[in-house]
Write a protein that holds these residues in place. Structure first.
Motif, PDB file in Angstrom:
ATOM      1  N   LEU A 148       2.779   1.790  -3.344  1.00 23.62           N
ATOM      2  CA  LEU A 148       1.933   2.239  -4.458  1.00 23.62           C
ATOM      3  C   LEU A 148       1.596   3.723  -4.401  1.00 23.62           C
ATOM      4  O   LEU A 148       0.919   4.233  -5.297  1.00 23.62           O
ATOM      5  N   GLU A 149       2.094   4.419  -3.379  1.00 23.34           N
ATOM      6  CA  GLU A 149       1.955   5.873  -3.367  1.00 23.34           C
ATOM      7  C   GLU A 149       2.912   6.531  -4.361  1.00 23.34           C
ATOM      8  O   GLU A 149       2.785   7.711  -4.680  1.00 23.34           O
TER       9      GLU A 149
ATOM     10  N   ARG B  36       0.833  -1.215   0.000  1.00 25.27           N
ATOM     11  CA  ARG B  36       0.000   0.000   0.000  1.00 25.27           C
ATOM     12  C   ARG B  36       0.865   1.262   0.000  1.00 25.27           C
ATOM     13  O   ARG B  36       0.614   2.206  -0.755  1.00 25.27           O
ATOM     14  N   ASP B  37       1.900   1.283   0.832  1.00 28.69           N
ATOM     15  CA  ASP B  37       2.767   2.463   0.899  1.00 28.69           C
ATOM     16  C   ASP B  37       3.602   2.612  -0.374  1.00 28.69           C
ATOM     17  O   ASP B  37       3.817   3.723  -0.861  1.00 28.69           O
TER      18      ASP B  37
ATOM     19  N   LYS C 212      -5.565  -4.624  -7.830  1.00 30.39           N
ATOM     20  CA  LYS C 212      -6.708  -4.447  -6.924  1.00 30.39           C
ATOM     21  C   LYS C 212      -6.350  -3.653  -5.671  1.00 30.39           C
ATOM     22  O   LYS C 212      -7.240  -3.258  -4.917  1.00 30.39           O
ATOM     23  N   ALA C 213      -5.063  -3.414  -5.460  1.00 31.51           N
ATOM     24  CA  ALA C 213      -4.634  -2.716  -4.245  1.00 31.51           C
ATOM     25  C   ALA C 213      -4.942  -1.218  -4.279  1.00 31.51           C
ATOM     26  O   ALA C 213      -4.920  -0.565  -3.243  1.00 31.51           O
ATOM     27  N   LEU C 214      -5.245  -0.686  -5.471  1.00 29.71           N
ATOM     28  CA  LEU C 214      -5.640   0.718  -5.583  1.00 29.71           C
ATOM     29  C   LEU C 214      -7.005   0.814  -6.250  1.00 29.71           C
ATOM     30  O   LEU C 214      -7.267   0.093  -7.221  1.00 29.71           O
ATOM     31  N   PRO C 215      -7.867   1.708  -5.772  1.00 31.10           N
ATOM     32  CA  PRO C 215      -9.178   1.860  -6.405  1.00 31.10           C
ATOM     33  C   PRO C 215      -9.087   2.505  -7.786  1.00 31.10           C
ATOM     34  O   PRO C 215      -9.920   2.263  -8.656  1.00 31.10           O
ATOM     35  N   SER C 216      -8.052   3.325  -7.995  1.00 27.61           N
ATOM     36  CA  SER C 216      -7.857   3.980  -9.288  1.00 27.61           C
ATOM     37  C   SER C 216      -6.362   4.122  -9.567  1.00 27.61           C
ATOM     38  O   SER C 216      -5.581   4.407  -8.656  1.00 27.61           O
ATOM     39  N   TRP C 217      -5.972   3.928 -10.833  1.00 28.98           N
ATOM     40  CA  TRP C 217      -4.578   4.064 -11.227  1.00 28.98           C
ATOM     41  C   TRP C 217      -4.339   5.356 -12.010  1.00 28.98           C
ATOM     42  O   TRP C 217      -3.267   5.551 -12.588  1.00 28.98           O
TER      43      TRP C 217
ATOM     44  N   LYS D 189      -0.920   7.459 -12.404  1.00 31.20           N
ATOM     45  CA  LYS D 189       0.233   6.594 -12.177  1.00 31.20           C
ATOM     46  C   LYS D 189       0.822   6.125 -13.511  1.00 31.20           C
ATOM     47  O   LYS D 189       0.107   5.968 -14.501  1.00 31.20           O
TER      48      LYS D 189
END
Length: 199
Positions: free
Chosen positions: A57-58, A54-55, A76-81, A84
């Motif tokens: 993917l920031e 999670r961290d 799936k770990a982010l609601p929107s890409w 990015k």
């Protein structure tokens, strides 16, 4: 610009060495918790920092270095890409039928809705990718491909910062097909260790 490598196996660690060599900060994340990855990360260099997925993917730019198929869990770990950049450094050693008739990166890109998606850093074996890319009076080549022309430039800039010579192959289903693995077949540029001589 911030960077993360997701996947800390042979390819992920090789990429981490490339970042460390140029003192560029990069987050790394994998299947194991960050505290388990931290000793390996520190051994590579002080700019390599183990984080949770999670961290990690920031970051603005994420390099996928997980085994093919695990990309779905990352997606799936982010609601929107949106906003990015995702660099696909994976090779798909799966039957062609599992890819819906698409090249592997086109298949993977569907999971990362909204991201700028680039194929890159996948054609060199890990040991070569980890080695200093400045060789024989030139720079080791990395091939890039994307269906988004605007996505290529910042990834090419990163490749240059890491000491590589980026070569834009164009769209995924055109020049990009040369660096794709599908089923039991390899693109013609896979495993080609090319060096661009300095002019």
């Amino acid at each position: 610009m911030s960077y993360a490598i997701v996947g800390f196996g042979a390819v992920g660690q090789a990429l981490a060495w490339a970042f460390a060599r140029r003192n560029i900060k990069v987050a790394v994340a994998g299947r194991r918790p960050p505290e388990a990855l931290a000793p390996q990360a520190r051994a590579i260099g002080p700019t390599v920092v183990a984080k949770s997925l999670r961290d990690a993917l920031e970051a603005d730019t994420i390099i996928l270095a997980v085994p093919f198929g695990e990309h779905r869990g990352v997606a799936k770990a982010l609601p929107s890409w949106k906003g990015k950049t995702v660099i696909d450094a994976m090779n798909a050693l799966v039957p062609v039928e599992e890819l819906d008739g698409l090249l592997s990166s086109a298949f993977v890109a569907k999971a990362f809705t909204g991201a700028k998606f680039v194929k890159g850093f996948n054609h060199l074996i890990a040991a070569t990718l980890a080695a200093d890319p400045i060789v024989e009076g030139g720079h080791r080549v990395v091939f890039l491909a994307s269906d988004d022309e605007d996505a290529i430039a910042p990834v090419a800039t990163l490749a240059k910062q890491l000491g590589f010579a980026p070569v834009n192959l164009g769209r995924l289903n055109e020049g990009g097909a040369l660096v794709h693995a599908r089923g039991r077949t390899w693109g013609q540029l896979i495993f080609q260790d090319l060096v661009k001589k300095e002019q």
